[in-house]
Design a protein around this motif. Sequence first.
Motif, PDB file in Angstrom:
ATOM      1  N   UNK A   1       0.859  -1.186   0.000  1.00 38.87           N
ATOM      2  CA  UNK A   1       0.000   0.000   0.000  1.00 38.87           C
ATOM      3  C   UNK A   1       0.893   1.233   0.000  1.00 38.87           C
ATOM      4  N   UNK A   2       0.856   1.978  -1.086  1.00 38.09           N
ATOM      5  CA  UNK A   2       1.736   3.132  -1.254  1.00 38.09           C
ATOM      6  C   UNK A   2       0.943   4.409  -0.999  1.00 38.09           C
ATOM      7  N   UNK A   3       1.164   5.006   0.156  1.00 36.85           N
ATOM      8  CA  UNK A   3       0.500   6.263   0.515  1.00 36.85           C
ATOM      9  C   UNK A   3       1.415   7.436   0.165  1.00 36.85           C
ATOM     10  N   UNK A   4       1.062   8.631   0.592  1.00 40.95           N
ATOM     11  CA  UNK A   4       1.817   9.818   0.195  1.00 40.95           C
ATOM     12  C   UNK A   4       3.253   9.789   0.700  1.00 40.95           C
ATOM     13  N   UNK A   5       3.436   9.502   1.982  1.00 42.36           N
ATOM     14  CA  UNK A   5       4.769   9.565   2.576  1.00 42.36           C
ATOM     15  C   UNK A   5       5.280   8.230   3.094  1.00 42.36           C
ATOM     16  N   UNK A   6       4.380   7.256   3.247  1.00 37.63           N
ATOM     17  CA  UNK A   6       4.767   5.960   3.802  1.00 37.63           C
ATOM     18  C   UNK A   6       4.241   4.817   2.933  1.00 37.63           C
TER      19      UNK A   6
END
Length: 319
Positions: free
Chosen positions: A22-27
Amino acid sequence: MVEALAEALGAEVVQTHTSWVLIAKDVVYKIKKPVNFGFLDYSTLEKRKENCEREVFLNRRFCKGIYLGVVPISYVNGSYLIENDSKVVEYAVKMRRIPQEKLLVNMLSSVSEEQIRSIARHIAKFHREAEIRNEFGKLEVMKFNTDENFEQTKKYIGITIDRKDYQFIVDKTEAFYKRYAELFNKRIKEGRIRDGHGDLRLEHVAFLEEGICIFDCIEFNERFRCGDVINDMCFLSMELDFYGKSELSRAYEDEYKSFSMDEDFDIFLPFFKCYRAYVRGKVNSFLLDDPNYQQKEQAKAMAQKLFKLSAHYAHLIPA
């Protein structure tokens, strides 16, 4: 679960055969799938947690600021909540997101020879300080790996690998074991067998502000991670060759050889590069049997190219 978490986080989902990422904005959160492939066992929650913890511990050896820890996922009142430990149903590895443009695989048109040499020094220094694992340096352990490869790829003869290339690689591998059997013992005595990375590919190297970051090492099987340091380092130069960057590959190898002061480097390098290219050809061939994999023609073409590269290296193995 994955879809619900991704929606709540506003994250993109990338799926591999072993994980959901799961690729979020910062993590980034990496969730292991409940699968058991024999060489990899994530079949229980306990095993997935153990492997998450091992992944964080091992990768912090290479890249201290990226791996943030292992976080729980709970199911509460009909919703999945990440970093919540009230009713834990799963675990994830939490990482700092690495910008795509910082990955070596995306920098091949601009990366300098000095940057490549700096990677070689970084890896050689790591190998010098890594834990010695002599049991993985025995000839019979390496032969088990190559025999396994040859057995698993028989079905792809005439599809992704030519019969002539297959037999040539087998013969050169066996001849190498017979001629250089004593050198395997010598390398054990010299401390050349270390707990390494196991998957040192272009996409696992990044140039960050704080320095070189190498990530995503193999945590699930020691046999694939531990071994001769040349076998570990040369995965990267094999991939540079594959992408037509042989001048960078030579710079990388020359710098590693100089830094490590390894007198048997030139003997073992083509042997291990042959092995690494063969493994990648095998893995891409496996994708042809995956009913859920859509890009089979691309996988077939890559496997064919990798097996040809393996045969090329086999020609360079000292007779």
